[in-house]
Design a protein around this motif. Sequence first.
Motif, PDB file in Angstrom:
ATOM      1  N   ARG A 199      -6.311   5.467  14.424  1.00 33.28           N
ATOM      2  CA  ARG A 199      -6.086   5.568  15.876  1.00 33.28           C
ATOM      3  C   ARG A 199      -4.675   6.099  16.172  1.00 33.28           C
ATOM      4  O   ARG A 199      -4.472   6.848  17.134  1.00 33.28           O
ATOM      5  N   LEU A 200      -3.720   5.710  15.355  1.00 37.13           N
ATOM      6  CA  LEU A 200      -2.372   6.257  15.515  1.00 37.13           C
ATOM      7  C   LEU A 200      -2.390   7.767  15.260  1.00 37.13           C
ATOM      8  O   LEU A 200      -1.764   8.539  16.002  1.00 37.13           O
ATOM      9  N   ALA A 201      -3.131   8.204  14.237  1.00 39.07           N
ATOM     10  CA  ALA A 201      -3.246   9.641  13.946  1.00 39.07           C
ATOM     11  C   ALA A 201      -3.847  10.385  15.132  1.00 39.07           C
ATOM     12  O   ALA A 201      -3.387  11.490  15.490  1.00 39.07           O
ATOM     13  N   LEU A 202      -4.863   9.799  15.753  1.00 37.59           N
ATOM     14  CA  LEU A 202      -5.486  10.444  16.906  1.00 37.59           C
ATOM     15  C   LEU A 202      -4.501  10.527  18.074  1.00 37.59           C
ATOM     16  O   LEU A 202      -4.397  11.572  18.731  1.00 37.59           O
ATOM     17  N   ASP A 203      -3.795   9.446  18.342  1.00 33.22           N
ATOM     18  CA  ASP A 203      -2.827   9.461  19.446  1.00 33.22           C
ATOM     19  C   ASP A 203      -1.746  10.521  19.209  1.00 33.22           C
ATOM     20  O   ASP A 203      -1.323  11.223  20.145  1.00 33.22           O
ATOM     21  N   ILE A 204      -1.297  10.634  17.971  1.00 30.51           N
ATOM     22  CA  ILE A 204      -0.295  11.655  17.644  1.00 30.51           C
ATOM     23  C   ILE A 204      -0.879  13.051  17.846  1.00 30.51           C
ATOM     24  O   ILE A 204      -0.228  13.945  18.397  1.00 30.51           O
ATOM     25  N   ALA A 205      -2.133  13.242  17.408  1.00 29.90           N
ATOM     26  CA  ALA A 205      -2.777  14.548  17.546  1.00 29.90           C
ATOM     27  C   ALA A 205      -2.971  14.925  19.013  1.00 29.90           C
ATOM     28  O   ALA A 205      -2.809  16.088  19.396  1.00 29.90           O
ATOM     29  N   GLY A 216       1.195  12.385  11.624  1.00 25.84           N
ATOM     30  CA  GLY A 216      -0.216  12.200  11.939  1.00 25.84           C
ATOM     31  C   GLY A 216      -1.093  12.298  10.708  1.00 25.84           C
ATOM     32  O   GLY A 216      -2.044  11.522  10.536  1.00 25.84           O
ATOM     33  N   GLN A 217      -0.793  13.252   9.829  1.00 29.87           N
ATOM     34  CA  GLN A 217      -1.582  13.406   8.605  1.00 29.87           C
ATOM     35  C   GLN A 217      -1.415  12.201   7.695  1.00 29.87           C
ATOM     36  O   GLN A 217      -2.389  11.716   7.093  1.00 29.87           O
ATOM     37  N   ARG A 218      -0.204  11.689   7.583  1.00 33.62           N
ATOM     38  CA  ARG A 218       0.023  10.488   6.743  1.00 33.62           C
ATOM     39  C   ARG A 218      -0.706   9.276   7.342  1.00 33.62           C
ATOM     40  O   ARG A 218      -1.226   8.438   6.613  1.00 33.62           O
ATOM     41  N   ALA A 219      -0.747   9.194   8.660  1.00 27.28           N
ATOM     42  CA  ALA A 219      -1.483   8.104   9.298  1.00 27.28           C
ATOM     43  C   ALA A 219      -2.968   8.215   8.989  1.00 27.28           C
ATOM     44  O   ALA A 219      -3.642   7.224   8.689  1.00 27.28           O
ATOM     45  N   LEU A 220      -3.487   9.428   9.032  1.00 24.51           N
ATOM     46  CA  LEU A 220      -4.895   9.646   8.729  1.00 24.51           C
ATOM     47  C   LEU A 220      -5.205   9.314   7.273  1.00 24.51           C
ATOM     48  O   LEU A 220      -6.225   8.689   6.965  1.00 24.51           O
ATOM     49  N   GLU A 221      -4.309   9.703   6.363  1.00 22.34           N
ATOM     50  CA  GLU A 221      -4.509   9.430   4.944  1.00 22.34           C
ATOM     51  C   GLU A 221      -4.436   7.950   4.626  1.00 22.34           C
ATOM     52  O   GLU A 221      -5.031   7.494   3.640  1.00 22.34           O
ATOM     53  N   ALA A 222      -3.717   7.167   5.447  1.00 23.92           N
ATOM     54  CA  ALA A 222      -3.604   5.730   5.195  1.00 23.92           C
ATOM     55  C   ALA A 222      -4.959   5.041   5.272  1.00 23.92           C
ATOM     56  O   ALA A 222      -5.194   4.035   4.605  1.00 23.92           O
ATOM     57  N   GLY A 223      -5.844   5.550   6.130  1.00 21.10           N
ATOM     58  CA  GLY A 223      -7.242   5.145   6.072  1.00 21.10           C
ATOM     59  C   GLY A 223      -7.677   3.966   6.912  1.00 21.10           C
ATOM     60  O   GLY A 223      -8.862   3.833   7.189  1.00 21.10           O
ATOM     61  N   GLY A 224      -6.775   3.092   7.325  1.00 18.81           N
ATOM     62  CA  GLY A 224      -7.180   1.952   8.139  1.00 18.81           C
ATOM     63  C   GLY A 224      -7.498   2.373   9.563  1.00 18.81           C
ATOM     64  O   GLY A 224      -7.101   3.447  10.026  1.00 18.81           O
ATOM     65  N   ASP A 254      -4.067  11.368  -3.206  1.00 20.20           N
ATOM     66  CA  ASP A 254      -5.070  10.388  -2.765  1.00 20.20           C
ATOM     67  C   ASP A 254      -6.345  11.039  -2.255  1.00 20.20           C
ATOM     68  O   ASP A 254      -7.410  10.438  -2.291  1.00 20.20           O
ATOM     69  N   THR A 255      -6.236  12.277  -1.760  1.00 17.38           N
ATOM     70  CA  THR A 255      -7.417  12.961  -1.207  1.00 17.38           C
ATOM     71  C   THR A 255      -7.528  14.350  -1.826  1.00 17.38           C
ATOM     72  O   THR A 255      -7.359  15.363  -1.134  1.00 17.38           O
ATOM     73  N   PRO A 256      -7.827  14.434  -3.114  1.00 21.22           N
ATOM     74  CA  PRO A 256      -7.830  15.742  -3.787  1.00 21.22           C
ATOM     75  C   PRO A 256      -8.890  16.696  -3.267  1.00 21.22           C
ATOM     76  O   PRO A 256      -8.782  17.906  -3.463  1.00 21.22           O
ATOM     77  N   ASP A 266       0.848  -1.189   0.000  1.00 22.26           N
ATOM     78  CA  ASP A 266       0.000   0.000   0.000  1.00 22.26           C
ATOM     79  C   ASP A 266       0.886   1.243   0.000  1.00 22.26           C
ATOM     80  O   ASP A 266       1.691   1.457   0.909  1.00 22.26           O
ATOM     81  N   ALA A 267       0.722   2.088  -1.032  1.00 23.99           N
ATOM     82  CA  ALA A 267       1.547   3.296  -1.149  1.00 23.99           C
ATOM     83  C   ALA A 267       1.320   4.247   0.016  1.00 23.99           C
ATOM     84  O   ALA A 267       2.237   4.945   0.444  1.00 23.99           O
ATOM     85  N   ARG A 268       0.086   4.257   0.544  1.00 27.12           N
ATOM     86  CA  ARG A 268      -0.198   5.168   1.651  1.00 27.12           C
ATOM     87  C   ARG A 268       0.533   4.728   2.923  1.00 27.12           C
ATOM     88  O   ARG A 268       1.012   5.562   3.701  1.00 27.12           O
ATOM     89  N   GLN A 269       0.629   3.407   3.133  1.00 23.63           N
ATOM     90  CA  GLN A 269       1.412   2.926   4.271  1.00 23.63           C
ATOM     91  C   GLN A 269       2.894   3.248   4.088  1.00 23.63           C
ATOM     92  O   GLN A 269       3.586   3.596   5.047  1.00 23.63           O
ATOM     93  N   THR A 270       3.356   3.150   2.851  1.00 27.94           N
ATOM     94  CA  THR A 270       4.754   3.471   2.576  1.00 27.94           C
ATOM     95  C   THR A 270       5.054   4.921   2.908  1.00 27.94           C
ATOM     96  O   THR A 270       6.096   5.244   3.498  1.00 27.94           O
ATOM     97  N   ARG A 271       4.130   5.820   2.558  1.00 26.54           N
ATOM     98  CA  ARG A 271       4.329   7.238   2.888  1.00 26.54           C
ATOM     99  C   ARG A 271       4.302   7.458   4.394  1.00 26.54           C
ATOM    100  O   ARG A 271       5.030   8.316   4.918  1.00 26.54           O
ATOM    101  N   LEU A 272       3.482   6.696   5.097  1.00 25.75           N
ATOM    102  CA  LEU A 272       3.443   6.808   6.555  1.00 25.75           C
ATOM    103  C   LEU A 272       4.771   6.366   7.162  1.00 25.75           C
ATOM    104  O   LEU A 272       5.314   7.026   8.054  1.00 25.75           O
ATOM    105  N   VAL A 273       5.288   5.248   6.681  1.00 29.03           N
ATOM    106  CA  VAL A 273       6.580   4.759   7.191  1.00 29.03           C
ATOM    107  C   VAL A 273       7.669   5.795   6.935  1.00 29.03           C
ATOM    108  O   VAL A 273       8.520   6.061   7.790  1.00 29.03           O
ATOM    109  N   SER A 274       7.639   6.414   5.746  1.00 29.54           N
ATOM    110  CA  SER A 274       8.622   7.450   5.428  1.00 29.54           C
ATOM    111  C   SER A 274       8.485   8.640   6.382  1.00 29.54           C
ATOM    112  O   SER A 274       9.483   9.208   6.833  1.00 29.54           O
TER     113      SER A 274
END
Length: 431
Positions: free
Chosen positions: A95-101, A82-90, A311-313, A50-58
């Motif tokens: 939940r990781l995005a929320l914890d970061i926020a 946090g934004q990349r985690a949110l964009e990943a969508g799972g 991914d989210t235009p 998943d490209a979105r997970q790859t961007r999150l890892v980066s």
Amino acid sequence: MGQTFTGLLRAVRARTGQGGGGTARPEPTAALRLCGDYLAGLAASGPMSDARQTRLVSAIGGLTTACGTDGDELFDALLRTGQRALEAGGETETRLALDIAVEATGLRSRSKGAWRLRGSALDALGRRDEAVEAYERHLALQQNPAAAEDIVRRIATLKDLEACLHEAAGLLPEADGTRLRALHNAPAGQARTAFAEVVRRHTAEGGGLADPGVRRLTTLYAAHRRLLDRDRMADPLLGGAEPLGVTALRRLVAGRSVCLVAGAPRIADEERVPGSALGKLIDGYDLVVRCDNLPAAGPRTDLHAVTLRGDTPWTGPVWNRRAGTRLVFGDPLPHWRRSLRARLVAGAQDRVGDASLRHPLDDPALLGEDGWGPRTGTAFTVLRLLDFLDAADRLDLIGFGLPGQLLPREREWVTARATHEDETEMRTTLR
């Protein structure tokens, strides 16, 4: 997952375990620990596709690197993760995005970006009351009202969702009404399914749509379902803007002189000079076409073309610069529709290109040409479309001889069809 991934996981673990002396600088240790747990889970699940997970890892790698640096750089890296985690969508990533926020708002309680991220994560998890509170904290800190229009619209949508459930609950027995109200803070899928079941049951028990109460319940369900899928619009008719199809676009340009102006800074600077030769040249055309990002104020734009990217235009800035006609290129269709709803501004255009014009190059019902990939520029897309329509009396390009305005294959196409080129005027004539 490879040595690089393993090294990143070790780096995150090392950061969360560091301590001792040194300069006391607040660091997001809880977020780093959670990022490490997330990486460990990915490592155990096998290769990433998943490209979105790859961007999150980066982004997690960037956060780790930023630790110990300037506070602003570190905080920006935290929000980016946090934004990349949110964009990943799972759900795990959300939940990781929320914890970061949560940690970000703890570190900087006056960060509008942190509160927006927190609201978006809560919203995605279905915790709508909490999301409204976070969004309102963001609005209280936001100095630019134009940049907050989407948040204002989202808050209104969440309140409309609650109003639908509250009114529907009043049509039901107390026990069912209580359960229905509780759906306001439930994930979208759960709320959708549970509300539908209530409607089916009470339609069967209440004598069908002949019952006014059942009809109203059904209407409220339809409104709730629509708002779950799409935010409300302040003006669904966009100030009376007309949809524009292929035939109408051809009529618009028929017999007229058309110029497509490059977005290079040099062009914009020269055009702004009062009485400039370039400004007079462009003003002499019947139809002026510009692409993508437009300045807040400046020369006229008769047709604005823009291509959806990412991914989210629909999360991009609104198109509030005045243009007679606005063409939006993009795929897939749901993303295109959602982007129009979120980014078009009532009164900013008289005509909006319809779905028949959203991907003209590879649409078999229109050009249907092979080889033009997703990187094709907006300028070339609209140029090729206007050339294909074969209706303009004159079709010129202004400033596209400058470097970086066209991709190599696009330039080859233009060069092969140009009938005249004037370097002094920076004008290329196609017809």
